[in-house]
Design an enzyme around this catalytic site. Structure first.
Site, PDB file in Angstrom:
ATOM      1  N   GLY A   9     -27.005 -12.431 -14.406  1.00 52.62           N
ATOM      2  CA  GLY A   9     -26.729 -13.548 -13.516  1.00 52.62           C
ATOM      3  C   GLY A   9     -27.969 -14.276 -13.028  1.00 52.62           C
ATOM      4  N   ALA A  41     -34.118 -27.138  -1.368  1.00 54.64           N
ATOM      5  CA  ALA A  41     -33.721 -25.761  -1.029  1.00 54.64           C
ATOM      6  C   ALA A  41     -32.876 -25.805   0.240  1.00 54.64           C
ATOM      7  CB  ALA A  41     -34.957 -24.884  -0.837  1.00 54.64           C
ATOM      8  N   ASP A  93     -21.682 -13.976  -3.687  1.00 54.89           N
ATOM      9  CA  ASP A  93     -21.902 -15.294  -3.101  1.00 54.89           C
ATOM     10  C   ASP A  93     -20.627 -16.118  -2.986  1.00 54.89           C
ATOM     11  OD1 ASP A  93     -24.545 -14.629  -2.938  1.00 54.89           O
ATOM     12  OD2 ASP A  93     -25.238 -15.993  -4.510  1.00 54.89           O
ATOM     13  N   HIS A 131     -50.320   9.076   8.073  1.00 64.21           N
ATOM     14  CA  HIS A 131     -51.515   8.305   8.408  1.00 64.21           C
ATOM     15  C   HIS A 131     -52.526   8.416   7.267  1.00 64.21           C
ATOM     16  CE1 HIS A 131     -54.793   6.610  10.779  1.00 64.21           C
ATOM     17  NE2 HIS A 131     -55.559   7.606  10.349  1.00 64.21           N
TER      18      HIS A 131
END
Length: 464
Positions: free
Chosen positions: A40, A268, A310, A443
């Protein structure tokens, strides 16, 4: 002759092909119908190839700033054709991967235009050839396409949609980007880093309008610093195209209209669902503003017809479509999935810097009646960010002051699209501030800022 299956999926985007695979895993015989390319829009013309382009522009930016890292690079430049070809190669590789997944899961692939003709029946037409497919269940996953300006339709030469912007025949010199959602900001970032003079026009008061206001403000300041001109509360009233460029009439917030010259325009301004000419009207499938109405399991008002992605409305995101597809298929198979909800779907913008968020913004949380505690930690307070040379940005967390529930998280800075999933998992598990505070973060990592932001919401930040 009619080919018969348990399930037919119309559309092979990230919703359709994922749903097809899950159905095959659950023992169904499955066919998938695709008019263009497997994968797609997302895989071939959206999510993936744009990230390849953005990676190129990011590296090009670093090359131009190599001295910041003690490096020497001379005669920095790029080959636009090679940049585009790398992006297309990435898309092609993933398209081949989807083909392999279809074969592995014994899913029949029918190439052509699909149309529902009756309950459980669908014709597939390619050229002058047609076949008929039949199944008890039909899943519509036809996606969406870019919305055109009513007065200036995309021509692929001077006026572009995202598809044209991904395969430019030439580099824009002066680029106008209309719309400042994720797609608009990503292309503005890409072309700015590649050397174009970029202007963004947004009709709303701020760019990235769905994001937290502090994130929008930071991005406007940062993109402006990087050379992008941003015009908000403004609209493009008219575009005249010539052989050498375009002239755009832009109406500012003061009501005055100014004409400006550009080499190219990217539109857009949103998307339009692909629901025309697929037979919905004949079956009586209900739609609203072109979007198919469904329940939390993808069921339409017509028995045996389902829809995901969508075509069913916002948020228009690939990962939303994939998850919808799995929920829908598992319900069809008689399992007991939770109905699909949109409360915990992350959103990502892959510009430089990146933006990522999940849940409620601070303003939305207050509008919903929550008393909030907010923590915010800057990249400049993180050792790994400084070592990377990426000290711009922040992490923001929003908690319910009474229950400690994590209402939302909002990030801007390097690699935040990878970090956001930590907060998504935390919200899915209904984690409160207590568990997050007690979690050990490695860390040195950028993720330590997530911890510090949580601590900061309760007055306990260590490094800032």
């Amino acid at each position: 002759m009619t080919d018969t299956y348990d399930l037919i999926v119309l559309g092979s985007g990230p919703g359709g092909y994922v749903a097809a695979i899950r159905a095959a895993q659950l023992g169904m015989s499955v066919a998938i119908v695709e008019r263009e390319r497997l994968g797609g829009i997302c895989l071939n013309w959206g999510c993936i190839p744009t990230k390849a382009l953005l990676r190129t522009s990011e590296i090009y930016h670093y090359m131009q700033h190599a001295s910041d890292y003690g490096l020497k690079v001379e005669k920095v430049g790029f080959d636009l054709d090679a940049v585009v070809q790398r992006s297309r190669k990435v898309a092609g590789q993933l398209n081949a991967g989807v083909k392999g997944l279809m074969k592995k899961n014994k899913i029949a692939v029918h190439e052509g235009v699909g149309k529902l003709t009756a309950p459980g029946k669908l014709t597939v037409t390619q050229g002058d050839q047609s076949i008929e497919l039949q199944a008890k269940h039909v899943l519509i996953a036809t996606g969406a396409r870019a919305r055109d300006l009513p007065f200036a339709k995309a021509d692929g030469k001077r006026i572009w949609t995202y598809r044209h912007a991904m395969t430019p025949a030439e580099m824009p010199t002066r680029l106008l980007v209309i719309g400042s959602g994720a797609i608009g900001v990503e292309f503005a970032s890409f072309y700015n880093d590649m050397g174009a003079d970029v202007t963004i026009v947004e009709m709303l008061p701020r760019i990235l309008p769905v994001e937290d206001e502090e994130v929008s403000a930071f991005m406007e300041k940062r993109l402006t610093k990087d050379g992008i001109r941003i015009v908000t509360n403004a609209g493009v009233e008219k575009i005249d195209v010539s052989g050498s460029g375009v002239k755009a009439a832009i109406k500012g917030k003061d009501g005055k209209v100014a004409s400006e010259d550009y080499s190219h325009v990217i539109v857009a301004i949103g998307i339009v669902p692909n629901t025309e000419a697929i037979g919905l009207e004949a079956l009586g499938v209900e739609t609203e503003r072109g979007q198919i109405k469904v329940d939390g399991f993808g069921r339409t008002n017509v028995d045996g017809v389902y829809a995901i992605g969508d075509v069913t409305g916002a948020p228009w995101l690939a990962h939303k479509a994939s998850h919808e597809g799995i929920v829908c298929i598992e319900k069809i198979a008689g399992e007991n999935p939770h109905p699909f909800e949109t409360w915990n779907i992350p959103g990502c913008t892959y510009s430089r810097p990146q933006v990522a968020s999940v849940g409620l913004t601070e303003a939305k949380a207050k509008e919903a009646g929550h008393e909030v505690k907010v923590g915010k930690f800057p990249f400049i307070g993180n050792g790994k960010a400084i070592a990377l040379g990426e000290a711009d940005g922040f992490v923001k967390t929003v908690f319910d002051a009474t229950t400690g529930a994590l209402l939302g998280a909002h990030m801007v800075g390097a690699e935040v699209t990878e970090l956001i999933q930590g907060y998504v998992v935390a919200r899915q598990l209904e984690t409160t501030e207590a568990e997050l505070m007690e979690t050990v973060f490695a860390h040195p990592t950028l993720s330590e800022m997530m911890h510090e932001s949580v601590l900061g919401a309760y007055g306990r930040a260590i490094h800032f």
